[in-house]
Design a protein around this motif. Sequence first.
Motif, PDB file in Angstrom:
ATOM      1  N   ALA A   1       0.689  -1.282   0.235  1.00  0.00           N
ATOM      2  CA  ALA A   1      -0.145  -0.019   0.010  1.00  0.00           C
ATOM      3  C   ALA A   1       0.895   0.948   0.029  1.00  0.00           C
ATOM      4  N   SER A   2       1.853   1.080   0.679  1.00  0.00           N
ATOM      5  CA  SER A   2       2.571   2.412   0.806  1.00  0.00           C
ATOM      6  C   SER A   2       3.901   2.698  -0.351  1.00  0.00           C
ATOM      7  N   LEU A   3       4.336   1.450  -0.694  1.00  0.00           N
ATOM      8  CA  LEU A   3       5.592   1.550  -1.595  1.00  0.00           C
ATOM      9  C   LEU A   3       5.160   1.133  -3.146  1.00  0.00           C
ATOM     10  N   GLY A   4       3.820   0.575  -3.234  1.00  0.00           N
ATOM     11  CA  GLY A   4       3.431   0.133  -4.528  1.00  0.00           C
ATOM     12  C   GLY A   4       3.411  -1.550  -4.383  1.00  0.00           C
ATOM     13  N   ILE A   5       2.354  -2.151  -5.111  1.00  0.00           N
ATOM     14  CA  ILE A   5       2.447  -3.622  -5.142  1.00  0.00           C
ATOM     15  C   ILE A   5       3.399  -4.227  -5.801  1.00  0.00           C
ATOM     16  N   ASN A   6       4.061  -3.378  -6.948  1.00  0.00           N
ATOM     17  CA  ASN A   6       4.968  -4.051  -7.675  1.00  0.00           C
ATOM     18  C   ASN A   6       6.522  -3.880  -6.989  1.00  0.00           C
ATOM     19  N   THR A   7       6.421  -3.358  -5.855  1.00  0.00           N
ATOM     20  CA  THR A   7       7.831  -3.642  -5.092  1.00  0.00           C
ATOM     21  C   THR A   7       7.734  -4.967  -4.289  1.00  0.00           C
ATOM     22  N   LEU A   8       6.659  -5.624  -4.112  1.00  0.00           N
ATOM     23  CA  LEU A   8       6.602  -6.981  -3.306  1.00  0.00           C
ATOM     24  C   LEU A   8       7.351  -8.169  -4.031  1.00  0.00           C
ATOM     25  N   THR A   9       8.062  -8.894  -3.413  1.00  0.00           N
ATOM     26  CA  THR A   9       8.667  -9.929  -3.775  1.00  0.00           C
ATOM     27  C   THR A   9       7.601 -11.226  -4.171  1.00  0.00           C
ATOM     28  N   ASN A  10       7.943 -12.278  -5.066  1.00  0.00           N
ATOM     29  CA  ASN A  10       6.953 -13.253  -5.230  1.00  0.00           C
ATOM     30  C   ASN A  10       6.509 -13.746  -3.854  1.00  0.00           C
ATOM     31  N   VAL A  11       7.227 -13.933  -2.960  1.00  0.00           N
ATOM     32  CA  VAL A  11       6.726 -14.670  -1.985  1.00  0.00           C
ATOM     33  C   VAL A  11       5.775 -13.876  -1.093  1.00  0.00           C
ATOM     34  N   GLU A  12       6.034 -12.427  -0.971  1.00  0.00           N
ATOM     35  CA  GLU A  12       5.227 -11.431  -0.653  1.00  0.00           C
ATOM     36  C   GLU A  12       3.768 -11.532  -1.302  1.00  0.00           C
ATOM     37  N   LEU A  13       3.646 -11.430  -2.348  1.00  0.00           N
ATOM     38  CA  LEU A  13       2.538 -11.456  -3.353  1.00  0.00           C
ATOM     39  C   LEU A  13       1.694 -12.781  -3.251  1.00  0.00           C
ATOM     40  N   VAL A  14       2.497 -14.038  -3.152  1.00  0.00           N
ATOM     41  CA  VAL A  14       1.862 -15.445  -2.758  1.00  0.00           C
ATOM     42  C   VAL A  14       1.207 -15.412  -1.491  1.00  0.00           C
ATOM     43  N   SER A  15       1.773 -14.631  -0.386  1.00  0.00           N
ATOM     44  CA  SER A  15       1.470 -14.592   0.761  1.00  0.00           C
ATOM     45  C   SER A  15      -0.116 -13.931   1.033  1.00  0.00           C
ATOM     46  N   LEU A  16       0.072 -12.596   0.088  1.00  0.00           N
ATOM     47  CA  LEU A  16      -1.296 -12.025   0.290  1.00  0.00           C
ATOM     48  C   LEU A  16      -2.399 -12.763  -0.359  1.00  0.00           C
ATOM     49  N   VAL A  17      -2.169 -13.594  -1.436  1.00  0.00           N
ATOM     50  CA  VAL A  17      -3.286 -14.278  -1.917  1.00  0.00           C
ATOM     51  C   VAL A  17      -3.687 -15.286  -1.077  1.00  0.00           C
ATOM     52  N   LEU A  18      -2.650 -15.910  -0.175  1.00  0.00           N
ATOM     53  CA  LEU A  18      -3.152 -17.102   0.554  1.00  0.00           C
ATOM     54  C   LEU A  18      -3.756 -16.626   1.786  1.00  0.00           C
ATOM     55  N   ASN A  19      -3.782 -15.223   2.204  1.00  0.00           N
ATOM     56  CA  ASN A  19      -4.422 -15.025   3.372  1.00  0.00           C
ATOM     57  C   ASN A  19      -5.423 -13.933   3.241  1.00  0.00           C
ATOM     58  N   ARG A  20      -5.945 -13.703   2.115  1.00  0.00           N
ATOM     59  CA  ARG A  20      -6.890 -12.533   1.661  1.00  0.00           C
ATOM     60  C   ARG A  20      -6.387 -11.223   1.910  1.00  0.00           C
ATOM     61  N   GLY A  21      -5.209 -10.778   1.623  1.00  0.00           N
ATOM     62  CA  GLY A  21      -4.501  -9.586   1.876  1.00  0.00           C
ATOM     63  C   GLY A  21      -3.878  -9.026   2.683  1.00  0.00           C
ATOM     64  N   ALA A  22      -3.786 -10.231   3.730  1.00  0.00           N
ATOM     65  CA  ALA A  22      -2.900  -9.791   5.063  1.00  0.00           C
ATOM     66  C   ALA A  22      -1.844 -10.949   4.980  1.00  0.00           C
ATOM     67  N   GLY A  23      -0.501 -10.270   5.166  1.00  0.00           N
ATOM     68  CA  GLY A  23       0.719 -10.956   5.086  1.00  0.00           C
ATOM     69  C   GLY A  23       1.059 -11.336   6.615  1.00  0.00           C
ATOM     70  N   THR A  24       0.807 -12.813   6.917  1.00  0.00           N
ATOM     71  CA  THR A  24       1.239 -13.293   8.225  1.00  0.00           C
ATOM     72  C   THR A  24       2.284 -13.948   8.317  1.00  0.00           C
ATOM     73  N   TYR A  25       2.844 -14.450   9.403  1.00  0.00           N
ATOM     74  CA  TYR A  25       4.134 -15.217   9.455  1.00  0.00           C
ATOM     75  C   TYR A  25       3.791 -16.638   8.748  1.00  0.00           C
TER      76      TYR A  25
END
Length: 230
Positions: A22-46
Amino acid sequence: MKKPLNKYNDLCFEERPEYKGASLGINTLTNVELVSLVLNRGAGTYDSMHQARQMLNISGESLRELSKKRLDELEVVPGIGHCKALALMAALELGKRYASEEHRQTVDLGSATSIYNLLAPKLTDIDHEEMWLVFMNNNYKLISYERLSIGGITETAVDVRLIIRQAVLKNSTVIAMVHNHPSGSLRPSKDDDRLTERVRKACELMRMYLLDHLIISSSGYYSYRESGRL
């Protein structure tokens, strides 16, 4: 006694993918971070970060390989059930459709490369054969494309009359056939050759033009037109 942190709070606020996106742009996220958002409905957890890392590990760090995984293969990751696996498959499918939709804006589909770019996202990563048709007008502009058949592509499995009928219904005068070889081989089979010739002759009778027949695999494409066989 100090209250233990729960797994969500193990990620400090600045490290959470949703904050970074949200603050830096979705394009700045790594593949791991993007997949984590998909898996947890937009909230990256441990947990979702760990699951995302495991999914990419079993896919050789490749999103293309990840997109080839079946539901049961994704569900081997601890904590990944049916819904999370489906959500990830849906996200990957949206990426493929975006790539195809973007290419649909191309001005000229008169080359093998442009036809390949249009359908490669749909055919490159599947584990079975499919035949698709691309319908164009006289200026090689796209009218539509659609899947004709699933399974082994032979001259008996593909109804040439259906190809011509669909072209007439769409007011298409130029057609391209595209199918994939899951084996990775780009060498046409005898069935491929016979089918190409049958469709070519049928198009000539109906004053249509068979522009090309492409065979697609993970290693690229084979074009009957570029090979001087059409």
